[in-house]
Each structure stands twice: as C-alpha cells, then as structure tokens.
Design a protein around this motif. Sequence first.
Motif, PDB file in Angstrom:
ATOM      1  N   GLU A   1       0.915  -1.146  -0.018  1.00  0.00           N
ATOM      2  CA  GLU A   1       0.106  -0.023   0.096  1.00  0.00           C
ATOM      3  C   GLU A   1       0.995   1.294  -0.035  1.00  0.00           C
ATOM      4  O   GLU A   1       0.478   2.292  -0.654  1.00  0.00           O
ATOM      5  CB  GLU A   1      -0.898  -0.139   1.199  1.00  0.00           C
ATOM      6  CG  GLU A   1      -1.825   1.181   1.300  1.00  0.00           C
ATOM      7  CD  GLU A   1      -2.770   1.275   2.773  1.00  0.00           C
ATOM      8  OE1 GLU A   1      -3.483   2.099   2.776  1.00  0.00           O
ATOM      9  OE2 GLU A   1      -2.443   0.430   3.426  1.00  0.00           O
TER      10      GLU A   1
ATOM     11  N   MET B   1      -2.317  -0.914  -4.255  1.00  0.00           N
ATOM     12  CA  MET B   1      -3.613  -0.966  -3.538  1.00  0.00           C
ATOM     13  C   MET B   1      -4.224  -2.252  -3.941  1.00  0.00           C
ATOM     14  O   MET B   1      -4.597  -3.046  -3.169  1.00  0.00           O
ATOM     15  CB  MET B   1      -4.308   0.182  -3.958  1.00  0.00           C
ATOM     16  CG  MET B   1      -3.952   1.392  -3.565  1.00  0.00           C
ATOM     17  SD  MET B   1      -3.671   1.706  -1.844  1.00  0.00           S
ATOM     18  CE  MET B   1      -5.509   1.804  -1.322  1.00  0.00           C
TER      19      MET B   1
ATOM     20  N   GLU C   1     -11.092  -1.686   3.966  1.00  0.00           N
ATOM     21  CA  GLU C   1     -10.716  -0.261   3.878  1.00  0.00           C
ATOM     22  C   GLU C   1      -9.951  -0.249   2.679  1.00  0.00           C
ATOM     23  O   GLU C   1     -10.383   0.792   1.850  1.00  0.00           O
ATOM     24  CB  GLU C   1      -9.722  -0.079   5.150  1.00  0.00           C
ATOM     25  CG  GLU C   1     -10.340   0.280   6.323  1.00  0.00           C
ATOM     26  CD  GLU C   1      -9.309   0.564   7.537  1.00  0.00           C
ATOM     27  OE1 GLU C   1      -8.212   0.902   7.008  1.00  0.00           O
ATOM     28  OE2 GLU C   1      -9.495   0.728   8.691  1.00  0.00           O
ATOM     29  N   LEU C   2      -9.389  -1.118   2.419  1.00  0.00           N
ATOM     30  CA  LEU C   2      -8.783  -1.044   0.826  1.00  0.00           C
ATOM     31  C   LEU C   2      -9.902  -1.241  -0.148  1.00  0.00           C
ATOM     32  O   LEU C   2      -9.799  -0.405  -1.176  1.00  0.00           O
ATOM     33  CB  LEU C   2      -7.763  -2.621   0.669  1.00  0.00           C
ATOM     34  CG  LEU C   2      -6.641  -2.262   1.597  1.00  0.00           C
ATOM     35  CD1 LEU C   2      -5.693  -3.357   1.626  1.00  0.00           C
ATOM     36  CD2 LEU C   2      -5.664  -0.978   1.340  1.00  0.00           C
TER      37      LEU C   2
ATOM     38  N   GLN D   1     -11.434   2.230  -0.548  1.00  0.00           N
ATOM     39  CA  GLN D   1     -10.586   2.926  -1.161  1.00  0.00           C
ATOM     40  C   GLN D   1     -10.541   2.630  -2.608  1.00  0.00           C
ATOM     41  O   GLN D   1     -10.545   3.621  -3.616  1.00  0.00           O
ATOM     42  CB  GLN D   1      -9.141   2.905  -0.501  1.00  0.00           C
ATOM     43  CG  GLN D   1      -9.187   3.406   0.885  1.00  0.00           C
ATOM     44  CD  GLN D   1      -7.656   3.407   1.300  1.00  0.00           C
ATOM     45  OE1 GLN D   1      -6.915   3.642   0.669  1.00  0.00           O
ATOM     46  NE2 GLN D   1      -7.588   3.204   2.750  1.00  0.00           N
TER      47      GLN D   1
END
Length: 322
Positions: free
Chosen positions: A28, A33, A48-49, A52
Amino acid sequence: MRGDLERANLVLPSIPKEHHNSVARFLESRGMMEDALEVATDPDYRFELAIQLGKLDIAQEIAMLAQSESKWKQLGELAMSTGKLEMAEECLKQANDLSGLLLLYSSLGDAEGITQLASLAKEHGKNNVAFLCLFMLGKLEDCLQLLVESNRIPEAALMARSYLPSKASEIVALWRKDLNKINPKAAESLADPEEYPNLFEDWQIALAVESRVAETRGNYPPAAEYVQHSDRSVASLVESFRNMQVNEEEPLVNGGLDHEVPEQNEDEVQEECKDEIQVVEHDDGHEEAVVVDADSTDGAVLMNSKEVEEEEWGTNDEGNPS
C-alpha cells in the motif's frame, strides 16, 4: 519487492500468513493498492482497501461476514453516492440507518418505501423519522396521533390549526386536560375554535380548504415529474381560496383591465387629420392652414394664433396698434 513483481509473487507463498498484513501495508505504501488487497488477510483492513479502491462488491462480502453496522453504513453512503441505489438500500437497512433510508426514498419518490419506513421508525422509537414519513405521505391524522402518543399535545394542536382545523377542538380538549394537571388557570385560557371562532382568522375558509384538498392528499406523483410541479405557487391554500372567492364575487366592469379600446390604423388617423386641418387661400394669393373644430355642427373655423393676437390687441393695416 524492488519492482520484480513476478519474483515477488513466487516468494509470497513462502511468507507466513501472519506476516501477510505487513506485506500488504508495504505494498500500500508503494501505491500497489490492488496487490495489497489480494495479500491482506485482516477483514477490517481489507474492507478499508476495498472502499478506497471502489470495489463495493468485495466490501459488501466483508460486511456480510462482519455484520458491523458501521461498515454497512459506510458502504451504504458510498453506494448511494456512486448511484448503486439497490445496494445502498440493502446496506442502509442492514445498518438500521433510518435517516439514510428517508433520504433515499424521498429522493426516489418511493411512497411504498416511505410507508414501510414509517412503520419501521415507529418500532425503533424514531418518532422524528416516522413523523416526516407520515407527513410526506399526507397522512395528517396519523401525524396528530403520533404527536399525541409522544405527549407532544401542544405541537399537535398547532398542527391541527394549520392542517386539520376540523380536529382542532378535539386536540384542544386533550391539551386542556393535560395542562390542567399543572396549571388550571392556563388550561382555562385555551380557546376552542368551535366556541370562539371569531378568535381564529379565516376559520371557516380553513375548514372549507381542508375538505377540498382531503381527496388529493393520497396522490403521490413520481419524482421524475418534479419539474412539472416546481413552478407551483408558494401561496398558502387559505390565501388562494380567499382570492378565488373574491374573483368570483367581483363582476367585470367597464374601465377594467379587460375593457379594450379599439385601435385606429394609420390611414384613419391621417384621414381625421385631413378633416381637421384645411387650407384657406387669401385675396393676396398666400395660403394658410387653419384648424376646423371637428365637433362643431356649424363648421366653425378656429383662428390661428396670429389672428387671435391681432384681434385681441387690435392692429391697423400697417401692423401698428390702433
């Protein structure tokens, strides 16, 4: 890890799983990502990834396993902002986000959804949301009942005065009974519209308006027709009804706005000017324009200003005063 991704993929299986999250955070930090999402094993970190990266399907799978209201709410807001309304509805329901559902259903003009939300809000004790749902549906009687059940009797009386004047006396009686427990004198000072209609402006008109609009309260036009209704007058129904009565009572009289004066074309105006102005030829050969009184029946000629002046002062043939 220094740019040789193929070799890194070969080495990754040999790394213990408890260190995969550390590797994912390293990826990250390098801006990789998607690779970090594949490597990470912690559900919260993967969620969370996924958020995003905008991978809402993966985030939804994680939220279903975690059953976290905060995750459902976050995912629902993101789904709504990206136009995935079906997913947004499901997420907001899972999160018990009644305010978000109210925003969604009211934006879509979904009367059925708002009806279900009103019941759901009452079950969860969210009376503010329930009241707004009932009000948008035009279920004013249910709004009054909800206010009374919530011990909001003064608010119920004010609402009845504004929207359901026929229920005002009933609510005032409840208000008097409730207020009498605290302040009997104040309870006696409350005026009942049926007893003192003179204290309530346009009371009879308000009753007439209520009966007239009662049939239209159950009509729910779709949100797509908003443009057709956006230019509607913002005047109150009582004011509109009063103006309508005035227009019906006042007959059209002469001199009003609808009284038209016939217009004359250019040829008619020129013809009238010819009739009023005539040329007179004197003995010495010069011509002079004179004005004829069009309203006169004997064809009298109005003298020009020079003749009037000479007659008034009196001049001789040489132009000197006599």
